[in-house]
Write a protein that holds these residues in place. Structure first.
Motif, PDB file in Angstrom:
ATOM      1  N   LEU A  52       0.913  -1.145   0.217  1.00  0.00           N
ATOM      2  CA  LEU A  52       0.086   0.223   0.008  1.00  0.00           C
ATOM      3  C   LEU A  52       1.017   1.188  -0.065  1.00  0.00           C
ATOM      4  O   LEU A  52       0.485   2.276  -0.384  1.00  0.00           O
ATOM      5  CB  LEU A  52      -1.037   0.160   0.957  1.00  0.00           C
ATOM      6  CG  LEU A  52      -2.413  -0.384   0.982  1.00  0.00           C
ATOM      7  CD1 LEU A  52      -3.063  -0.249   2.363  1.00  0.00           C
ATOM      8  CD2 LEU A  52      -2.992   0.141  -0.293  1.00  0.00           C
ATOM      9  N   PHE A  82      -8.002  -4.908   8.112  1.00  0.00           N
ATOM     10  CA  PHE A  82      -7.479  -3.825   8.578  1.00  0.00           C
ATOM     11  C   PHE A  82      -8.130  -3.428  10.013  1.00  0.00           C
ATOM     12  O   PHE A  82      -9.176  -4.004  10.154  1.00  0.00           O
ATOM     13  CB  PHE A  82      -7.915  -2.540   7.837  1.00  0.00           C
ATOM     14  CG  PHE A  82      -7.368  -2.241   6.486  1.00  0.00           C
ATOM     15  CD1 PHE A  82      -6.137  -1.912   6.366  1.00  0.00           C
ATOM     16  CD2 PHE A  82      -7.874  -2.691   5.204  1.00  0.00           C
ATOM     17  CE1 PHE A  82      -5.322  -1.962   5.072  1.00  0.00           C
ATOM     18  CE2 PHE A  82      -7.313  -2.645   4.118  1.00  0.00           C
ATOM     19  CZ  PHE A  82      -6.025  -2.271   3.905  1.00  0.00           C
ATOM     20  N   MET A  84      -9.447  -0.603  11.336  1.00  0.00           N
ATOM     21  CA  MET A  84     -10.761  -0.184  10.984  1.00  0.00           C
ATOM     22  C   MET A  84     -11.706  -1.047  10.317  1.00  0.00           C
ATOM     23  O   MET A  84     -11.383  -1.033   9.083  1.00  0.00           O
ATOM     24  CB  MET A  84     -10.650   1.350  10.534  1.00  0.00           C
ATOM     25  CG  MET A  84     -11.988   2.142  10.608  1.00  0.00           C
ATOM     26  SD  MET A  84     -11.691   3.658  10.221  1.00  0.00           S
ATOM     27  CE  MET A  84     -10.843   3.735   8.637  1.00  0.00           C
ATOM     28  N   ILE A  86     -13.951  -1.804   7.556  1.00  0.00           N
ATOM     29  CA  ILE A  86     -14.339  -1.121   6.342  1.00  0.00           C
ATOM     30  C   ILE A  86     -15.370  -1.986   5.576  1.00  0.00           C
ATOM     31  O   ILE A  86     -14.957  -3.132   5.202  1.00  0.00           O
ATOM     32  CB  ILE A  86     -13.175  -0.868   5.308  1.00  0.00           C
ATOM     33  CG1 ILE A  86     -12.018   0.036   5.948  1.00  0.00           C
ATOM     34  CG2 ILE A  86     -13.347  -0.469   4.159  1.00  0.00           C
ATOM     35  CD1 ILE A  86     -10.778   0.150   5.650  1.00  0.00           C
ATOM     36  N   SER A  87     -16.424  -1.336   5.167  1.00  0.00           N
ATOM     37  CA  SER A  87     -17.283  -2.177   3.977  1.00  0.00           C
ATOM     38  C   SER A  87     -18.065  -1.159   3.592  1.00  0.00           C
ATOM     39  O   SER A  87     -18.548  -0.065   3.972  1.00  0.00           O
ATOM     40  CB  SER A  87     -18.080  -3.165   5.199  1.00  0.00           C
ATOM     41  OG  SER A  87     -18.552  -2.779   6.311  1.00  0.00           O
ATOM     42  N   PHE A  88     -18.962  -1.591   2.544  1.00  0.00           N
ATOM     43  CA  PHE A  88     -20.119  -0.811   1.824  1.00  0.00           C
ATOM     44  C   PHE A  88     -21.213  -0.869   2.691  1.00  0.00           C
ATOM     45  O   PHE A  88     -21.817  -1.753   2.860  1.00  0.00           O
ATOM     46  CB  PHE A  88     -20.176  -1.051   0.407  1.00  0.00           C
ATOM     47  CG  PHE A  88     -19.088  -0.934  -0.327  1.00  0.00           C
ATOM     48  CD1 PHE A  88     -18.778   0.241  -0.867  1.00  0.00           C
ATOM     49  CD2 PHE A  88     -18.416  -2.087  -0.840  1.00  0.00           C
ATOM     50  CE1 PHE A  88     -17.675   0.339  -1.760  1.00  0.00           C
ATOM     51  CE2 PHE A  88     -17.207  -1.963  -1.755  1.00  0.00           C
ATOM     52  CZ  PHE A  88     -16.919  -0.881  -1.964  1.00  0.00           C
TER      53      PHE A  88
ATOM     54  N   TYR B  69     -19.114   8.936  -1.074  1.00  0.00           N
ATOM     55  CA  TYR B  69     -19.608   7.738  -0.495  1.00  0.00           C
ATOM     56  C   TYR B  69     -18.150   6.912  -0.017  1.00  0.00           C
ATOM     57  O   TYR B  69     -18.014   6.393   1.067  1.00  0.00           O
ATOM     58  CB  TYR B  69     -20.549   7.023  -0.830  1.00  0.00           C
ATOM     59  CG  TYR B  69     -22.099   7.331  -0.508  1.00  0.00           C
ATOM     60  CD1 TYR B  69     -22.613   7.414   0.669  1.00  0.00           C
ATOM     61  CD2 TYR B  69     -22.903   7.916  -1.414  1.00  0.00           C
ATOM     62  CE1 TYR B  69     -23.757   7.918   0.811  1.00  0.00           C
ATOM     63  CE2 TYR B  69     -23.989   8.581  -1.265  1.00  0.00           C
ATOM     64  CZ  TYR B  69     -24.579   8.586  -0.259  1.00  0.00           C
ATOM     65  OH  TYR B  69     -25.926   8.798   0.350  1.00  0.00           O
ATOM     66  N   GLU B  73     -16.822   6.054   3.695  1.00  0.00           N
ATOM     67  CA  GLU B  73     -16.600   4.598   4.107  1.00  0.00           C
ATOM     68  C   GLU B  73     -15.353   4.052   4.109  1.00  0.00           C
ATOM     69  O   GLU B  73     -15.023   2.977   4.517  1.00  0.00           O
ATOM     70  CB  GLU B  73     -17.832   3.786   3.344  1.00  0.00           C
ATOM     71  CG  GLU B  73     -19.176   4.151   3.735  1.00  0.00           C
ATOM     72  CD  GLU B  73     -20.044   3.710   2.806  1.00  0.00           C
ATOM     73  OE1 GLU B  73     -19.790   2.988   1.783  1.00  0.00           O
ATOM     74  OE2 GLU B  73     -21.457   3.574   3.393  1.00  0.00           O
ATOM     75  N   HIS B  74     -14.259   4.896   3.351  1.00  0.00           N
ATOM     76  CA  HIS B  74     -12.902   4.369   3.497  1.00  0.00           C
ATOM     77  C   HIS B  74     -12.813   3.173   2.706  1.00  0.00           C
ATOM     78  O   HIS B  74     -11.810   2.337   2.711  1.00  0.00           O
ATOM     79  CB  HIS B  74     -12.233   4.256   4.610  1.00  0.00           C
ATOM     80  CG  HIS B  74     -12.442   5.589   5.639  1.00  0.00           C
ATOM     81  ND1 HIS B  74     -11.296   6.808   5.665  1.00  0.00           N
ATOM     82  CD2 HIS B  74     -13.257   5.933   6.649  1.00  0.00           C
ATOM     83  CE1 HIS B  74     -11.918   7.484   6.170  1.00  0.00           C
ATOM     84  NE2 HIS B  74     -12.970   7.015   6.975  1.00  0.00           N
ATOM     85  N   THR B  75     -13.469   2.717   1.564  1.00  0.00           N
ATOM     86  CA  THR B  75     -13.520   1.451   1.068  1.00  0.00           C
ATOM     87  C   THR B  75     -12.420   1.266   0.174  1.00  0.00           C
ATOM     88  O   THR B  75     -12.118   0.145  -0.318  1.00  0.00           O
ATOM     89  CB  THR B  75     -14.949   1.062   0.424  1.00  0.00           C
ATOM     90  OG1 THR B  75     -15.457   2.329  -0.319  1.00  0.00           O
ATOM     91  CG2 THR B  75     -16.012   1.069   1.499  1.00  0.00           C
ATOM     92  N   ASN B  77      -9.171   1.601   0.732  1.00  0.00           N
ATOM     93  CA  ASN B  77      -8.235   0.649   1.261  1.00  0.00           C
ATOM     94  C   ASN B  77      -8.504  -0.878   1.000  1.00  0.00           C
ATOM     95  O   ASN B  77      -7.491  -1.516   0.590  1.00  0.00           O
ATOM     96  CB  ASN B  77      -8.114   0.699   2.626  1.00  0.00           C
ATOM     97  CG  ASN B  77      -7.449   1.909   3.181  1.00  0.00           C
ATOM     98  OD1 ASN B  77      -6.696   2.662   2.409  1.00  0.00           O
ATOM     99  ND2 ASN B  77      -7.529   2.347   4.585  1.00  0.00           N
TER     100      ASN B  77
END
Lengths: 283, 241
Positions: A52, A82, A84, A86-88, B69, B73-75, B77
């Motif tokens: 990354l 991760f 944190m 993370i998802s939609f 969006y 939502e930091h998607t 990454n």
């Protein structure tokens, strides 16, 4: 599997190196714990290892080839979770996983994984309605969806209840038993102690210590045995060196006194962490 | 680009789930209703404006809303640790807008044909719409990655309209002199307008050729020197820098 030699990384807007010349190996089929206080450089190291962050100095080899020589197919065999979650948020759990599943050549059946982490019944619920613990479990499943050979887990059980934390740790161990390799960062020392074959401590961008939890505990622990016994209603204790436990005074104490507890002078990973990094753990 | 189709499909699915298509659909219906009330001759003058609005304004807004969006939502990454390349990710965003603009063209074209029997040169219109949408998707992505939130994206959008889209309109009303306005073809909305209008009216060949070359070159330059670097900068921020 991964060789890191004199790896340094400096962020563009910083004059200091976030990671300053670290060397370590991660062997195939082991769980490698990377520990350090906030801002120590552990997340930066992980982000460099998962490509990354580019532009590091030093050498990193992944399966015998320079890390930089890998294109994005590198991720076919890598799973990342991760810290944190993370998802939609407006997609259901299953829709989230379906999206990611389609990006890989090789995938696994989602159902057993979701059942294992207790999310199968909530599969049609929007991820935005999940609790933090549920989101973390969903993230964990997502990391396993491509049947990876290498897992990068950042604080995988942080925010997860003890029962599900146990399940996730079992799954990590099973992953290792099947030949998988794991790079894990966590501040929950119990988890690290339980899971890791080897650990490394990082502080202020530098690697301070490395070894198996057992070896480190021996190195930093005291070679002593403390015996607590009751006599005339009072509790007394007597300290023996490891060499003394084969001698008569130790056996006499065991034979003649009402023994309440026996403790070795072995230290904990938490104590080693504080000693090595000079920082106390988060509550 | 093995994941491009998957990303485009997923993007459409998410646009639907996040109700971003609804807004687009409402605007589309509004155009069709308006077309119903206009005379055929007036309609022919009005349709280029609809396509102009959709492929420029709606594109910038839609891409901004999508990225808003994603940022929230930091998607990104999670997507960037899959086999998806940065090129695939950005190309998918552009393609979704292109398909969206083409849907608008198809719906409006069919509607005006059946309502008022109005036709125009579809062969000239389609490549123009594709190119105009590509340029403005890239501009939308660039504006969005410069914005902190959707409000600041809207401010960037308004600034873009003021700086690049309003001068040609002022020229139309004689507020800006012709000696200045002949350089307006260098403004992306004006070059876009030239291309869209080729389907409806006669336009000097050099203006059409120049607009095509200019917008193709602009797309390539924008992608390489502005959108991609800004995307990488955003990615660095998202990864904790």
């Amino acid at each position: 599997m991964i060789k890191v030699r004199n790896m340094r990384y400096k962020y563009r807007n910083s004059s200091q190196y976030a990671v300053d010349g670290v060397d370590f190996n991660i062997n195939e089929g082991e769980i490698f714990g990377f520990l350090g206080p906030s801002g120590a450089g552990k997340s930066t190291t992980q982000k460099v290892l998962i490509k990354l962050l580019s532009g590091f100095e030093g050498e990193i080899e992944h399966r015998g080839k320079p890390l930089a020589s890998y294109d994005d197919s590198f991720y076919q065999d890598v799973g990342v979770s991760f810290e944190m979650p993370i998802s939609f948020s407006k997609l259901t759990a299953i829709e989230n996983l379906d999206f990611f599943k389609r990006l890989y050549k090789k995938t696994v059946d989602i159902e057993p994984l979701l059942k294992r982490v207790g999310l199968w019944d909530d599969r049609d619920k929007k991820a935005g309605e999940f609790s933090k613990g549920m989101k973390i479990r969903l993230n964990f499943v997502r990391a396993l969806i491509n049947d990876p050979k290498f897992l990068f887990l950042d604080e995988p059980t942080n925010g997860v209840d003890p029962a599900n934390s146990r399940i996730m740790k079992d799954m990590i161990r099973e992953f290792r038993q099947k030949g998988g390799t794991v790079f894990i960062t966590s501040h929950i020392m119990g988890d690290i102690d339980e899971l890791c074959d080897r650990v490394a401590f990082i502080s202020q961008g530098k690697l301070r210590e490395e070894g198996s939890p057992r070896d480190l505990k021996i190195k930093y622990g005291k070679r002593t045995v403390n015996v607590e016994y009751r006599e005339n209603g009072d509790v007394h204790s007597q300290l023996f060196s490891m060499d003394e436990i084969k001698t008569e005074p130790f056996f006499n104490l065991l034979r003649n006194k009402e023994i309440e507890t026996i403790h070795s002078g072995e230290t904990t990973l938490e104590e080693i962490f504080i000693k090595v990094t000079g920082v106390k753990l988060r509550a | 680009m093995p994941n491009l189709l998957t990303l485009v499909k997923a993007e459409f699915f998410r646009l639907n789930k996040y109700n971003l298509f609804t807004a687009n659909f409402v605007v589309l219906i509004m155009w069709v209703v308006l077309a119903y009330f206009l005379e055929a001759e007036m309609l022919l003058r009005f349709i280029p404006f609809i396509f102009f609005m959709d492929s420029i304004m709606m594109t910038i807004l839609l891409v901004g809303a999508t990225l808003f969006y994603e940022k929230k939502e930091h998607t990104i990454n999670s997507i960037m640790v899959t086999p998806v390349t940065e090129h695939e990710f950005l190309t998918a965003k552009v393609l979704v807008n292109v398909v969206n603009s083409l849907i608008t063209v198809a719906v409006i074209s069919i509607a005006v044909y059946f309502i008022k029997e109005v036709t125009f040169n579809y062969l000239l219109l389609l490549p123009a719409i594709v190119l105009v949408t590509v340029v403005h998707s890239l501009i939308g992505i660039r504006l969005s990655y410069s914005a902190k939130d959707f409000t600041s994206h809207l401010i960037n959008y308004m600034l873009y309209v003021f700086i690049f889209a309003l001068p040609p309109i002022f020229a139309l009303f004689g507020i800006i002199s012709e000696s200045v306005s002949r350089f307006f073809i260098l403004l992306p909305p004006e070059a876009s307008s030239v291309l869209i209008n080729t389907a409806f009216t006669q336009i000097e060949a050099w203006r059409v050729v120049f607009s095509y070359i200019y917008l193709i070159a602009l797309s390539a330059m924008l992608y390489m020197f502005s959108v991609k670097p800004k995307f990488n900068e955003y990615l660095m921020k998202e990864t904790g820098v």
